[in-house]
Design a protein around this motif. Structure first.
Motif, PDB file in Angstrom:
ATOM      1  N   THR A  74      60.005  -2.434 -51.754  1.00 16.94           N
ATOM      2  CA  THR A  74      59.123  -2.210 -53.224  1.00 16.94           C
ATOM      3  C   THR A  74      58.803  -3.519 -53.931  1.00 16.94           C
ATOM      4  O   THR A  74      58.859  -2.931 -55.213  1.00 16.94           O
ATOM      5  N   GLN A  75      58.794  -3.942 -53.742  1.00 18.24           N
ATOM      6  CA  GLN A  75      58.839  -5.689 -54.180  1.00 18.24           C
ATOM      7  C   GLN A  75      59.825  -5.663 -55.698  1.00 18.24           C
ATOM      8  O   GLN A  75      59.061  -5.944 -56.537  1.00 18.24           O
TER       9      GLN A  75
ATOM     10  N   VAL B  83      62.371   0.944 -63.250  1.00 23.09           N
ATOM     11  CA  VAL B  83      64.268   0.556 -62.122  1.00 23.09           C
ATOM     12  C   VAL B  83      63.451   1.778 -60.729  1.00 23.09           C
ATOM     13  O   VAL B  83      62.433   2.646 -60.996  1.00 23.09           O
ATOM     14  N   VAL B  84      63.418   0.841 -59.678  1.00 19.74           N
ATOM     15  CA  VAL B  84      62.309   1.049 -58.329  1.00 19.74           C
ATOM     16  C   VAL B  84      63.126   1.635 -57.467  1.00 19.74           C
ATOM     17  O   VAL B  84      62.633   3.207 -56.671  1.00 19.74           O
ATOM     18  N   GLY B  85      64.246   2.010 -58.311  1.00 19.67           N
ATOM     19  CA  GLY B  85      65.060   3.102 -56.349  1.00 19.67           C
ATOM     20  C   GLY B  85      66.828   2.753 -56.500  1.00 19.67           C
ATOM     21  O   GLY B  85      67.387   1.210 -57.046  1.00 19.67           O
ATOM     22  N   PHE B  86      67.605   3.303 -56.365  1.00 18.22           N
ATOM     23  CA  PHE B  86      69.191   3.115 -56.132  1.00 18.22           C
ATOM     24  C   PHE B  86      69.066   2.833 -54.552  1.00 18.22           C
ATOM     25  O   PHE B  86      68.230   3.010 -53.237  1.00 18.22           O
TER      26      PHE B  86
ATOM     27  N   LEU C  24      65.901  -3.524 -58.373  1.00 13.78           N
ATOM     28  CA  LEU C  24      66.987  -2.002 -57.781  1.00 13.78           C
ATOM     29  C   LEU C  24      68.130  -2.376 -57.660  1.00 13.78           C
ATOM     30  O   LEU C  24      68.387  -3.303 -57.870  1.00 13.78           O
ATOM     31  N   VAL C  25      68.467  -1.250 -57.970  1.00 15.60           N
ATOM     32  CA  VAL C  25      69.925  -0.629 -58.540  1.00 15.60           C
ATOM     33  C   VAL C  25      70.872  -1.220 -57.201  1.00 15.60           C
ATOM     34  O   VAL C  25      70.218   0.352 -56.706  1.00 15.60           O
TER      35      VAL C  25
END
Length: 603
Positions: A553-554, A519-522, A496-497
């Motif tokens: 998002t684990q 990358v699962v999300g911002f 996660l960013v």
């Protein structure tokens, strides 16, 4: 064939430039010096437009003399407009006119051509027809003015466009005026190119504003005269100028959107054009020009084929495929930044440009199917059987208009940038509203451009309601589709960013290069980015939402990319990660002085 005399434009243009290059006065008066906003790196003469104008004038004059084209007010009006813009461009090359002064000259040139008989017959309303003609002439003139940003690019694309206009003028829509003007301009450009496109060496001369404005205005006039002045225009005929000039239109659109988003003047020079992005991505300048020329050749071939085949069903299908590929190519270009020029070597295979955003391609295909299927269903509700031949022809003519307006409105509403897996009721209402407005826009365009005859108007009402409902349902259903790339147990590290700015986007590009990371999300505090996608990655919430997002998002790791993040916010993120048992690290941007390149440094 009398029009063959226009080949004289080639040696005339070449000899004019050869003579000017040996005239010290011309070389000192008209010269472009390198600046940080421009692509070239050495002083270069800018009188290429003089050679092109001389070649064009001689080619047309000889054609009139031998009877290849009749001297007419329309021909005189088009040439007068070209002459006005040539003079204005020459003054700009010498004294640098203001954008307003150039715009006034462009509108004056357009007014002269329209007053001389250049018409848009595909619209029955005279006021609307004149407005479309003005917008088209001024728009394409500026598109070529912006496109003249790399050696050989504008002249090469103009030559390709001219030859397709010439082919159309001898086949589907015989027109001596279009044939003579297109061949004269094409040969003039061919006479200019050896002085401008020199692989392995710099250009000896630029065309300058005098040349680029002349090219853009004349090509726009050819687009109107070639097909849009024909009464009873078909879909294929209407598409001819749009496809032949698609690359300049696409480049201008991308540059305008980016500069407006960055609050920069559109008229300001820059290195953010389509050709520049291809070079940053790893192509040489020559290969970038060749690739864009190849795409222009392919698009022009499809436009001519549609007119020759005259099969509306094939045209509609072809337009859908072409549109989808152009959207993908535009998305591919939009994601390239100037900083990639000095970054890691990129995948320069052409198929990557098509597959760069499979999610957007899938959305576009689904939307196209929904629009076409829904409009077909509404059509079949109100006609007997398959309808009359006139009704079927109208249906095939209206479908591309409905598709085009739908996509444009969706883009304006940010539909293709939203993360629909996390859509709220407000998001669903937004796409329903966008669909309804697209229907109204399409209906207005159809009424202005076509006589519907016995085509039932109720079709648009039923379609509008059904399309809005289907659009909302299709986005709501995204949450039930398995995520591409696997779930939490696909064996890759889920990251996660924090921060969707320049640094965050750079980290995402780096992480994507590693096969074991997803990358699962911002997380970003900018409310305008909420539930949107940045480089295909959803913005799932603000920094304060970190605890909930880490759980949903684990994630296995959190990366903070906000420059100069304050200690309080960093502590809050660290506590959230500690509570969730997730590792975290901070990545800061550090700009070095010598080559202006940016690298990410982990702390």
């Amino acid at each position: 064939m009398e029009a063959a005399v226009t080949i004289a434009a080639l040696p005339v243009a070449a000899l004019t430039l050869w003579a000017l290059l040996r005239a010290p006065g011309a070389r000192s008066l008209l010269v472009a010096r390198p600046t940080g906003e421009r692509w070239h790196d050495r002083a270069t003469p800018t009188f290429g437009g003089v050679g092109i104008a001389c070649g064009l004038a001689v080619g047309v004059a000889l054609a009139v003399a031998v009877g290849a084209v009749e001297a007419s007010w329309q021909l005189a009006g088009i040439l007068a407009g070209c002459g006005l813009l040539f003079v204005a461009g020459l003054l700009d090359d010498v004294r640098h006119l203001s954008p307003l002064a150039k715009l006034v000259a462009q509108f004056a040139a357009a007014g002269i051509a329209i007053a001389a008989g250049l018409r848009v017959e595909l619209v029955t309303n005279d006021v609307l027809a004149a407005a479309i003609a003005f917008f088209w002439l001024v728009g394409i003139t500026n598109a070529f003015n912006l496109l003249d940003n790399m050696d050989g690019l504008a002249a090469t694309l103009a030559t390709v466009a001219c030859f397709y206009f010439a082919i159309d003028a001898t086949t589907a829509h015989p027109n001596d005026l279009v044939l003579v003007l297109s061949l004269s301009l094409a040969f003039a450009c061919l006479g200019f190119l050896p002085f401008n496109l020199r692989p392995g060496d710099g250009a000896r001369v630029f065309m300058g504003d005098a040349g680029s404005q002349l090219l853009g205005f004349l090509l726009a006039a050819l687009g109107l005269a070639a097909s849009w002045t024909t009464a009873g225009t078909t879909v294929a005929t209407m598409l001819l100028p749009l496809l032949v000039l698609a690359i300049p239109i696409l480049d201008t659109t991308l540059v305008t959107v980016r500069r407006l988003a960055e609050r920069r003047p559109v008229t300001q020079g820059g290195k953010d054009h389509t050709s520049h992005r291809l070079v940053y991505y790893g192509l040489s300048e020559t290969k970038a020009v060749a690739l864009l020329a190849l795409i222009a050749v392919a698009l022009g071939a499809t436009s001519v084929a549609y007119n020759v085949l005259d099969r509306p069903a094939i045209t509609v299908l072809g337009v859908l495929v072409t549109f989808a590929l152009l959207v993908q190519f535009g998305s591919f270009l939009a994601e390239l930044s100037e900083q990639e020029r000095r970054g890691r070597p990129a995948d320069t295979r052409l198929r990557h440009a098509v597959a760069v955003q499979p999610r957007r391609l899938a959305e576009l295909v689904v939307d196209s199917a929904l629009v076409t299927g829904t409009f077909l269903g509404a059509y079949l509700l109100f006609v007997d059987g398959r309808g009359t031949e006139l009704q079927r022809g109208t249906f095939l003519a209206v479908v591309p208009i409905v598709l085009g307006t739908t996509y444009v409105v969706y883009v304006l509403f940010g539909v293709y940038r939203r993360a629909w897996r996390y859509a709220t009721t407000g998001d669903l209402l937004t796409i329903a509203l966008a669909s309804g407005l697209a229907t109204l826009a399409a209906y207005g365009i159809v009424l202005a451009t076509r006589d519907l005859g016995d085509f039932p108007r109720e079709i648009f009402l039923v379609y509008g309601v059904a399309a809005a409902a289907f659009a909302a349902v299709s986005r709501w259903g995204v949450r039930f589709v398995p995520e591409a790339g696997g779930g939490p147990d696909d064996g890759r590290r889920r990251v996660l960013v924090v921060g969707a700015g320049q640094a965050g986007r750079g980290v995402v590009r780096d992480l994507r290069g590693a096969g074991d990371v997803r990358v699962v999300g911002f997380l970003d505090d900018n409310p305008r980015l909420r539930r949107r996608r940045v480089q295909g990655v959803p913005v799932l919430g603000s920094v304060g939402d970190a605890p909930a997002v880490l759980e949903s998002t684990q994630s296995d790791e959190l990366v903070v990319t906000i420059p100069d993040v304050d200690a309080a916010r960093l502590d809050a993120v660290a506590r959230a990660c500690e509570a969730a048992g997730v590792a975290h690290r901070v990545v800061r941007e550090r700009t070095q002085a010598a080559p202006a390149t940016t690298q990410a440094v982990a702390e």
